[in-house]
Design a protein around this motif. Structure first.
Motif, short mmCIF file in Angstrom:
data_model
loop_
_atom_site.label_atom_id
_atom_site.label_comp_id
_atom_site.label_asym_id
_atom_site.label_seq_id
_atom_site.Cartn_x
_atom_site.Cartn_y
_atom_site.Cartn_z
N VAL A 128 0.84 -1.20 0.00
CA VAL A 128 0.00 0.00 0.00
C VAL A 128 0.88 1.26 0.00
CG1 VAL A 128 -1.63 1.32 1.41
CG2 VAL A 128 -2.02 -1.11 1.02
N VAL A 129 2.03 1.19 0.64
CA VAL A 129 2.93 2.35 0.70
C VAL A 129 3.32 2.79 -0.71
CG1 VAL A 129 5.18 3.18 1.48
CG2 VAL A 129 3.76 1.79 3.01
N ASP A 130 3.61 1.82 -1.58
CA ASP A 130 3.95 2.17 -2.97
C ASP A 130 2.77 2.81 -3.69
OD1 ASP A 130 6.61 1.30 -2.85
OD2 ASP A 130 6.03 -0.77 -3.31
N SER A 131 1.58 2.30 -3.45
CA SER A 131 0.39 2.88 -4.07
C SER A 131 0.18 4.31 -3.60
CB SER A 131 -0.85 2.04 -3.72
OG SER A 131 -0.72 0.73 -4.23
N VAL A 132 0.35 4.55 -2.30
CA VAL A 132 0.19 5.89 -1.75
C VAL A 132 1.26 6.82 -2.30
CG1 VAL A 132 0.39 7.23 0.38
CG2 VAL A 132 -1.08 5.21 0.31
N ARG A 133 2.47 6.34 -2.42
CA ARG A 133 3.56 7.16 -2.96
C ARG A 133 3.19 7.71 -4.33
NH1 ARG A 133 8.10 3.70 -3.48
NH2 ARG A 133 8.33 3.85 -1.24
N ASN A 134 2.49 6.91 -5.13
CA ASN A 134 2.08 7.34 -6.46
C ASN A 134 0.96 8.38 -6.44
OD1 ASN A 134 3.96 5.69 -7.77
ND2 ASN A 134 2.58 3.93 -7.69
N GLU A 135 0.26 8.49 -5.32
CA GLU A 135 -0.85 9.45 -5.20
C GLU A 135 -0.41 10.82 -4.68
OE1 GLU A 135 -4.33 7.90 -3.14
OE2 GLU A 135 -3.66 5.87 -3.61
N VAL A 136 0.77 10.88 -4.09
CA VAL A 136 1.24 12.12 -3.47
C VAL A 136 1.56 13.15 -4.54
CG1 VAL A 136 3.14 13.14 -2.12
CG2 VAL A 136 2.09 10.99 -1.38
N ARG A 137 1.07 14.38 -4.33
CA ARG A 137 1.32 15.50 -5.26
C ARG A 137 1.90 16.67 -4.47
NH1 ARG A 137 1.11 11.92 -8.03
NH2 ARG A 137 -0.53 11.25 -9.42
N LEU A 138 2.97 17.25 -5.02
CA LEU A 138 3.55 18.43 -4.39
C LEU A 138 2.56 19.59 -4.43
CD1 LEU A 138 7.17 18.46 -5.87
CD2 LEU A 138 6.50 17.93 -3.51
N SER A 139 2.62 20.45 -3.46
CA SER A 139 1.81 21.66 -3.45
C SER A 139 2.27 22.57 -4.57
CB SER A 139 1.94 22.38 -2.10
OG SER A 139 1.37 21.59 -1.08
N LEU A 140 1.36 23.42 -5.04
CA LEU A 140 1.70 24.34 -6.11
C LEU A 140 2.88 25.22 -5.70
CD1 LEU A 140 -1.88 25.43 -7.21
CD2 LEU A 140 -0.38 23.75 -8.30
N GLY A 141 3.90 25.28 -6.53
CA GLY A 141 5.06 26.11 -6.28
C GLY A 141 6.10 25.48 -5.38
N ALA A 142 5.83 24.31 -4.80
CA ALA A 142 6.78 23.70 -3.87
C ALA A 142 8.10 23.35 -4.54
CB ALA A 142 6.17 22.46 -3.21
N ALA A 143 8.04 22.74 -5.71
CA ALA A 143 9.27 22.36 -6.41
C ALA A 143 10.10 23.60 -6.75
CB ALA A 143 8.94 21.57 -7.67
N GLU A 144 9.43 24.66 -7.21
CA GLU A 144 10.14 25.89 -7.57
C GLU A 144 10.75 26.55 -6.33
OE1 GLU A 144 6.92 25.09 -10.57
OE2 GLU A 144 7.03 25.10 -8.39
N LEU A 145 10.02 26.54 -5.21
CA LEU A 145 10.53 27.12 -3.98
C LEU A 145 11.79 26.40 -3.52
CD1 LEU A 145 10.25 29.06 -1.54
CD2 LEU A 145 8.79 27.31 -0.49
N VAL A 146 11.74 25.08 -3.48
CA VAL A 146 12.89 24.29 -3.05
C VAL A 146 14.06 24.51 -4.01
CG1 VAL A 146 13.76 21.94 -2.73
CG2 VAL A 146 11.53 22.59 -1.79
N ALA A 147 13.79 24.49 -5.31
CA ALA A 147 14.86 24.70 -6.30
C ALA A 147 15.50 26.07 -6.14
CB ALA A 147 14.31 24.52 -7.71
N ALA A 148 14.68 27.11 -5.92
CA ALA A 148 15.22 28.47 -5.76
C ALA A 148 16.07 28.57 -4.51
CB ALA A 148 14.07 29.48 -5.72
N PHE A 149 15.62 27.98 -3.41
CA PHE A 149 16.40 28.02 -2.17
C PHE A 149 17.74 27.31 -2.36
CE2 PHE A 149 13.42 30.08 0.45
CZ PHE A 149 13.98 30.25 1.70
N LYS A 150 17.70 26.13 -2.95
CA LYS A 150 18.93 25.36 -3.14
C LYS A 150 19.87 26.07 -4.11
CE LYS A 150 18.76 20.92 -2.51
NZ LYS A 150 18.60 19.51 -2.67
N ALA A 151 19.33 26.67 -5.17
CA ALA A 151 20.15 27.38 -6.15
C ALA A 151 20.85 28.58 -5.50
CB ALA A 151 19.31 27.84 -7.33
N ALA A 152 20.22 29.16 -4.48
CA ALA A 152 20.81 30.30 -3.78
C ALA A 152 21.78 29.86 -2.69
CB ALA A 152 19.70 31.16 -3.18
N GLY A 153 21.99 28.55 -2.56
CA GLY A 153 22.94 28.04 -1.57
C GLY A 153 22.35 27.83 -0.19
N HIS A 154 21.04 27.86 -0.09
CA HIS A 154 20.38 27.68 1.21
C HIS A 154 20.08 26.20 1.43
CE1 HIS A 154 20.16 31.96 1.15
NE2 HIS A 154 19.19 32.03 0.25
N VAL A 155 19.67 25.88 2.64
CA VAL A 155 19.37 24.51 3.03
C VAL A 155 17.86 24.37 3.18
CG1 VAL A 155 19.71 22.75 4.82
CG2 VAL A 155 21.58 24.29 4.21
#
Length: 187
Positions: A152-179
């Protein structure tokens, strides 16, 4: 004693009116807000205003934070942090996983496979209202998962969706050298 603080306001689709509302809340709480110091990033809905607050003791900062939280502007959260921390070269972003980094509550997705999604959602809501403490809430929610197959864990993993803008926020922070770190009080 005077303390320079940053009022970091964030939310989805923050408007100039809502930012004015934040400045009013801060002023009503006794802080002097420098309107010309406001800076923002429309991509992530994060705006910062420089705030000068007269604080007699560290307890005054807690009281100011409480007053700002109690008089919250709808759709906007505001954190008060020391200006030096806000201007630090390297920053740390810590966010919750469920319903913050991702759109769902993982434990509710798991519970759906046990046919108990509504039951678990009701316990989660009761905990959010302060009717149950964290341990009681977690035990009550996890108990309904007994006997679920590990697949079931694998099935649930496939259902998980990032919040809008989450990927961009994390990428921007990491690109700026933040943690970036994520934590979960859920499952």
């Amino acid at each position: 004693m005077t303390s320079n603080l940053a009022a970091v306001s964030y939310g989805v689709k923050i408007s100039p009116d809502s930012l004015e509302g934040v400045r009013k809340v801060l002023a009503d709480a006794g802080a002097e807000v420098s309107a010309e110091s406001q800076e923002g990033d429309d991509r992530f809905g994060v705006f910062t205003s420089e705030v000068e607050a007269r604080l007699e003791s560290p307890d005054d900062l807690s009281a100011l934070r409480r007053r700002v939280a109690e008089a919250a502007v709808e759709g906007v959260d505001t954190a008060l942090v020391p200006m030096g921390l806000r201007q630090a070269e390297r920053k740390l972003l810590i966010m919750d996983v469920d319903s913050t980094l991702i759109q769902q509550e993982v434990i509710e997705l798991l519970a759906a496979y046990a046919g108990k999604r509504e039951e678990v959602a009701a316990v989660t809501e009761a905990a959010m209202r302060g009717e149950l403490d964290f341990a009681q809430s977690l035990h009550a929610r996890v108990a309904v998962l007994a006997g679920l197959p590990a697949a079931v864990v694998d099935s649930v993993r496939n259902e998980v969706r990032l919040s809008l803008g989450a990927a961009e926020l994390v990428a921007a922070f990491k690109a700026a050298g933040h943690v970036v770190a994520v934590v979960s009080g859920g499952f």
